[in-house]
Design a protein around this motif. Structure first.
Motif, PDB file in Angstrom:
ATOM      1  N   UNK A 239      34.732  12.255  -4.609  1.00  0.00           N
ATOM      2  CA  UNK A 239      34.468  10.965  -5.245  1.00  0.00           C
ATOM      3  C   UNK A 239      35.778  10.298  -5.611  1.00  0.00           C
ATOM      4  N   UNK A 240      35.806   8.982  -5.514  1.00  0.00           N
ATOM      5  CA  UNK A 240      37.020   8.240  -5.825  1.00  0.00           C
ATOM      6  C   UNK A 240      37.395   8.384  -7.292  1.00  0.00           C
ATOM      7  N   UNK A 241      38.700   8.516  -7.533  1.00  0.00           N
ATOM      8  CA  UNK A 241      39.194   8.570  -8.900  1.00  0.00           C
ATOM      9  C   UNK A 241      39.182   7.174  -9.511  1.00  0.00           C
ATOM     10  N   UNK A 242      38.910   7.067 -10.791  1.00  0.00           N
ATOM     11  CA  UNK A 242      38.893   5.753 -11.424  1.00  0.00           C
ATOM     12  C   UNK A 242      40.305   5.184 -11.519  1.00  0.00           C
ATOM     13  N   UNK A 243      40.448   3.865 -11.469  1.00  0.00           N
ATOM     14  CA  UNK A 243      41.776   3.260 -11.593  1.00  0.00           C
ATOM     15  C   UNK A 243      42.356   3.474 -12.986  1.00  0.00           C
ATOM     16  N   UNK A 244      43.698   3.454 -13.049  1.00  0.00           N
ATOM     17  CA  UNK A 244      44.385   3.641 -14.309  1.00  0.00           C
ATOM     18  C   UNK A 244      45.083   4.987 -14.388  1.00  0.00           C
TER      19      UNK A 244
END
Length: 282
Positions: A239-244
């Motif tokens: 799953x894609x990592x959240x931005x930041x």
């Protein structure tokens, strides 16, 4: 599993793993406790006053096995004074390489080849001190070397403890538990401070065959894999990592023992989703 990899990499750790005397912070140099008498000695091989030791040592490293727990002789037994000895017999495939405890009245020795190590109490001028046990209120460290091909999670057999009086009579026996630890994995990619994609490939090294799990700052699993025979591992998030900003850490597990890498800080480009406050709730 590649023994040559373990011998080369883990063998080099033995050099870097020289015993630090700061590891002896648990050793107490206080006066011995309890009182004794001149009664007859206990039966040979008596057991029951908690002479024990336990340690976890990584393959190819040296570590401390600290012996303690002895509560002293009861009034029905003769005291342990000058000439009494404490011996640790090394577990299978290991060697005793040092006896670093240094206090007035005690001397340590390592048997040739490292099969065992012994502390001997030599006595002190104060005759009153002879009336009490000299093996209480202290922890006696033995430096133990574990071979580089030892399997992590293995409990090494035949580690024994024996306390004898000056005549060589066994006054107390105990066992010591030595478990082979797991070397810490490394997390070499992503590199700290470098912006990463939302699906960054994690790369590092670990003990061959170890299960490796990468987690974020919230302890959520990012990806998991098994270290190859050459010790290299890599995995990619499902799953894609959240931005930041974020943080990653690798944990290796094998045969019931585990170890963690250093944490690294990462940044995924893009603005993180704002947190909804009370004003934003419907």
């Amino acid at each position: 599993m590649s023994r040559s990899w373990k011998t080369t990499v883990l063998g080099s750790l033995a050099v870097a793993g020289a015993v630090s005397m700061s590891g002896l912070t648990g050793v107490t140099y206080g006066a011995e406790g309890g009182t004794g008498s001149t009664a007859a000695a206990a039966p040979v091989g008596s057991v029951g006053r908690d002479l024990w030791a336990a340690a976890t040592i990584e393959p190819g490293r040296e570590g401390l096995v600290e012996v303690g727990g002895f509560e002293g002789v009861p009034a029905t037994e003769a005291p342990l004074g000058a000439g009494s000895t404490l011996t640790l017999s090394a577990p299978a495939t290991t060697r005793v390489t040092g006896v670093p405890f240094a206090a007035l009245g005690y001397r340590g020795a390592v048997q040739q080849g490292g099969a065992s190590g012994t502390y001997t109490f030599g006595g002190v001028p104060d005759s009153a001190r002879e009336a009490v046990s000299v093996w209480t209120s202290r922890t006696f460290p033995f430096v133990l070397s574990v071979p580089s091909d030892a399997e992590p999670g293995t409990r090494l057999p035949d580690c024994t403890l024996v306390l004898r009086d000056a005549d060589g009579t066994v006054r107390e026996r105990g066992t010591c538990s030595v478990t082979v630890g797991l070397p810490a994995p490394t997390l070499t990619s992503p590199q700290p401070g470098v912006p990463v994609s939302t699906l960054p490939r994690a790369i590092g090294t670990a003990y061959p065959g170890a299960q490796v799990t990468v987690r974020d700052a919230a302890e959520n699993e990012v990806c998991a894999t098994t270290a190859a025979p050459n010790g290299i591992w890599h995995c990619k998030p499902a799953l894609a990592l959240p931005p930041g900003p974020g943080r990653l850490q690798a944990t290796a597990t094998m045969n019931g023992v585990s170890a963690t890498s250093e944490q690294i800080n990462i940044t995924v480009p893009g603005a993180p989703e704002p947190r909804r406050g009370a004003a934003g709730r419907q």
